[in-house]
Design an enzyme around this catalytic site. Sequence first.
Site, PDB file in Angstrom:
ATOM      1  N   SER A  48      55.289  40.940  30.795  1.00 46.18           N
ATOM      2  CA  SER A  48      54.746  42.306  30.729  1.00 46.18           C
ATOM      3  C   SER A  48      55.767  43.353  31.155  1.00 46.18           C
ATOM      4  O   SER A  48      55.522  44.553  30.991  1.00 46.18           O
ATOM      5  CB  SER A  48      53.496  42.416  31.606  1.00 46.18           C
ATOM      6  N   HIS A  49      56.930  42.931  31.702  1.00 49.90           N
ATOM      7  CA  HIS A  49      57.933  43.884  32.159  1.00 49.90           C
ATOM      8  C   HIS A  49      59.299  43.641  31.525  1.00 49.90           C
ATOM      9  O   HIS A  49      60.317  44.143  32.015  1.00 49.90           O
ATOM     10  CB  HIS A  49      58.062  43.818  33.691  1.00 49.90           C
ATOM     11  N   PHE A 122      57.884  53.066  34.740  1.00 49.51           N
ATOM     12  CA  PHE A 122      57.211  52.110  33.865  1.00 49.51           C
ATOM     13  C   PHE A 122      57.469  50.664  34.281  1.00 49.51           C
ATOM     14  O   PHE A 122      56.930  49.738  33.668  1.00 49.51           O
ATOM     15  CB  PHE A 122      57.707  52.277  32.411  1.00 49.51           C
ATOM     16  N   ASP A 179      55.754  41.405  44.954  1.00 54.39           N
ATOM     17  CA  ASP A 179      55.531  42.654  44.220  1.00 54.39           C
ATOM     18  C   ASP A 179      54.230  42.473  43.461  1.00 54.39           C
ATOM     19  O   ASP A 179      54.141  41.642  42.563  1.00 54.39           O
ATOM     20  CB  ASP A 179      56.695  42.905  43.258  1.00 54.39           C
ATOM     21  N   PHE A 180      53.203  43.186  43.874  1.00 54.70           N
ATOM     22  CA  PHE A 180      51.932  43.029  43.177  1.00 54.70           C
ATOM     23  C   PHE A 180      51.218  44.360  43.050  1.00 54.70           C
ATOM     24  O   PHE A 180      51.339  45.243  43.893  1.00 54.70           O
ATOM     25  CB  PHE A 180      51.023  42.007  43.874  1.00 54.70           C
ATOM     26  N   ALA A 181      50.503  44.478  41.945  1.00 57.55           N
ATOM     27  CA  ALA A 181      49.645  45.635  41.753  1.00 57.55           C
ATOM     28  C   ALA A 181      48.447  45.523  42.687  1.00 57.55           C
ATOM     29  O   ALA A 181      47.994  44.421  43.016  1.00 57.55           O
ATOM     30  CB  ALA A 181      49.173  45.707  40.301  1.00 57.55           C
ATOM     31  N   GLU A 189      49.557  43.296  31.431  1.00 54.55           N
ATOM     32  CA  GLU A 189      48.967  41.998  31.153  1.00 54.55           C
ATOM     33  C   GLU A 189      47.720  42.148  30.274  1.00 54.55           C
ATOM     34  O   GLU A 189      47.480  41.335  29.373  1.00 54.55           O
ATOM     35  CB  GLU A 189      48.595  41.297  32.466  1.00 54.55           C
ATOM     36  N   LYS A 231      39.337  45.742  49.801  1.00 55.62           N
ATOM     37  CA  LYS A 231      40.669  45.615  50.400  1.00 55.62           C
ATOM     38  C   LYS A 231      41.753  46.163  49.466  1.00 55.62           C
ATOM     39  O   LYS A 231      42.622  46.932  49.879  1.00 55.62           O
ATOM     40  CB  LYS A 231      40.942  44.158  50.763  1.00 55.62           C
ATOM     41  N   PRO A 307      56.063  33.568  47.100  1.00 57.71           N
ATOM     42  CA  PRO A 307      56.109  34.550  46.017  1.00 57.71           C
ATOM     43  C   PRO A 307      57.532  34.670  45.462  1.00 57.71           C
ATOM     44  O   PRO A 307      58.507  34.567  46.199  1.00 57.71           O
ATOM     45  CB  PRO A 307      55.685  35.854  46.709  1.00 57.71           C
TER      46      PRO A 307
END
Length: 338
Positions: A48-49, A122, A179-181, A189, A231, A307
Amino acid sequence: MNDEYIRLSLDEVAALSRDILSHHGLAPQHVEAVTATIVAGERDECASHGIYRLLVCANTLKTGKVVKDAVPVVHDIAPALLRVDAGGGFAQAAFARGLPMLVDKARTNGIAALGINHCVHFAALWPEVEAVAAAGLVAFACTPSHAWVAPAGGTKPLFGTNPIAFGWPRPGAYPYVFDFATSAVARGEIELHRRAGKPIPEGWGIDAAGRPTTDARAALDGAMLTFGGHKGSALATMVELIAGPLIGDLTSAESIALDDGAGSSPIGGEFILAIDPAGFLGAEAAQHIERAEAVFDAIVGQGARLPSLRRFDARARSLANGVQVTRRLYEDVQALLG
């Protein structure tokens, strides 16, 4: 490999990115900075990136919402603070301008913060925290985006995907990075599921009426959801505040309002914090960084995965063998040169 996929070297990915970004009028310094993140995403098998983001960049360039030849300006505002005005350009070149001073300030003061203003964002945040960690510093970064995500208990978009990234320097080749949204998943995604005609898992989004959905298009037209309910919603609020009003930049709601239906990438700010372990520990810093390895060993020793290890494994494969992308995506990206 079947006919649905093609294999590219990383040099070919870079050349494709340069050709497309230059074709759409992006200035050379931005072409190189953006290409580096496109290649990094594809190299680390973050579909996705990676190359997919060239579709996103080209569309943003067409909208006129990004300044193609912006010159980032560095403002040294305090001993441990700096800002970089991206001038409406993509964030990558602004980060590159600010990184050396951020590192110097952190080493001098023990801690330093960088605010990037007026940028178009982006990409993932892990390239930023990896770069800071490579200098031996602990890193934290966050940024709002467009209002695509409903708060916990709500039904209307208010937050961005609002990623949070952290980097910890380690002995050896790679740092500890996450690194997470703060949304249940990155928006890209869901878009990849839409392109493939695949349903999304439950819990990723709701439709325009606020009902749970597994239809990717309906979720894109409705609202995404935060991870972990209240959360994730609280963390998303934190990102809105730290990388928005705290540094004098836009919230996700303000970003999408400024977009005004153009469909560009998010516009606003980014916050990056760098901490030098030696600021707390002096000559004992290396000893305590080494002690931290026991934490990682204990995690892995239980059969759990750190991670970014998947990304680092993918990186090794890609450096040796190149990458594979779907033929459909490759053809869609090639069409950007038309």
